[in-house]
Write an enzyme that holds these catalytic residues in place. Structure first.
Site: not given
Ligand code: ADP
Ligand code: AMP
Length: 217
Positions: A16, A91, A130, A162, A173
């Site tokens: 995302k 969410r 990541r 992270r 999660r």
């Molecule tokens: P989210 O925001 O949904 O938690 P991220 O955008 O942070 O996910 O992506 C999670 C991990 O997967 C990151 O390390 C990113 O570089 C990797 N990633 C994202 N899209 C792809 C893809 N299409 N193929 C492989 N790895 C990906």
């Molecule tokens: P993310 O970066 O989207 O993976 O979010 C990291 C953390 O932030 C989550 O595991 C939650 O603890 C908090 N968080 C982010 N967005 C929300 C949301 N819309 N509602 C509640 N908690 C959130």
């Protein structure tokens, strides 16, 4: 022209944040990541950051009222006039309803919801590898590595992992996602705005599918 609101939906690690950044840049819209907003508050040791920390560390959701208030404040700024790409919000069902109510005040609505689908075992692999930039840019040690290890390609800052990208927290999660967030798939499907996207493709192919979905919305 009426504003355009896009909601990126999918489990943690689906891509995302990666896609929201690219799509927002392509469309010249703001990218609003509630996770990034909470992390910024945490770094700046604000009251909101202190409140959010325990939930984030445990992979739990921050309470709805706090999260909704934060988004409401963010959306009231002038840079959201043309819309936004939402990443990590809504969410929960309560957040989705509050978001609809908020947008209706501006004669706007959620226009398209790309639902990025990736199987669970791939999510764990993605989140464990990541690497984050303080700017919110996302890398992966294997799938999307920076040119120089642990250094952001664009601004040279130090990348980090992270705290909540540890295997136990990742699994929790994903459970929280299945319980609280997955019901939004049907919520948005019923509204006719959901578009399923195959998130296992390379990053560029996922972007192409999302851009196509937005064009057709
Ligand atoms: P989210 O925001 O949904 O938690 P991220 O955008 O942070 O996910 O992506 C999670 C991990 O997967 C990151 O390390 C990113 O570089 C990797 N990633 C994202 N899209 C792809 C893809 N299409 N193929 C492989 N790895 C990906
Ligand atoms: P993310 O970066 O989207 O993976 O979010 C990291 C953390 O932030 C989550 O595991 C939650 O603890 C908090 N968080 C982010 N967005 C929300 C949301 N819309 N509602 C509640 N908690 C959130």
């Amino acid at each position: 022209m009426s504003p355009l609101f896009i909601v990126m939906l999918g489990p943690p690690g689906a891509g995302k944040g990666t896609q929201a950044k690219i799509v927002a840049q392509n469309l010249d819209l703001v990218h609003i990541s509630t996770g990034d907003l909470f992390r910024e508050n945490l770094k700046n040791e604000t009251e909101l950051g202190q409140l959010a920390q325990q939930y984030m560390d445990e992979g739990e959701l921050v309470p709805d009222d706090v999260t909704i208030r934060m988004v409401e404040e963010r959306l009231s700024r002038p840079d959201c006039e043309d819309g936004a790409v939402m990443d990590g919000f809504p969410r929960t069902a309560a957040q989705a309803k509050a978001f609809d109510d908020l947008l209706s005040k501006f004669d706007a609505q959620v226009d398209v919801v790309p639902y990025i689908k990736v199987p669970d075992d791939e999510l764990v692999e993605r989140l464990s590898g990541r690497w984050m930039s303080p700017s919110g840019r996302v890398y992966h040690e294997k799938n999307n590595p920076p040119v120089v290890k642990w250094i952001d390609d664009i601004d040279g800052s130090q990348l980090y992992q992270r705290d909540d990208d540890k295997p136990e927290t990742i699994r929790h999660r994903i459970e929280v996602y299945n319980q609280e967030t997955a019901p939004l798939i049907e919520y948005y499907r019923d509204k006719g705005v959901l578009v399923e996207i195959d998130g296992t493709q390379p990053i560029e192919a996922v972007t192409e599918d999302i851009m196509q979905a937005i064009k057709e919305a």
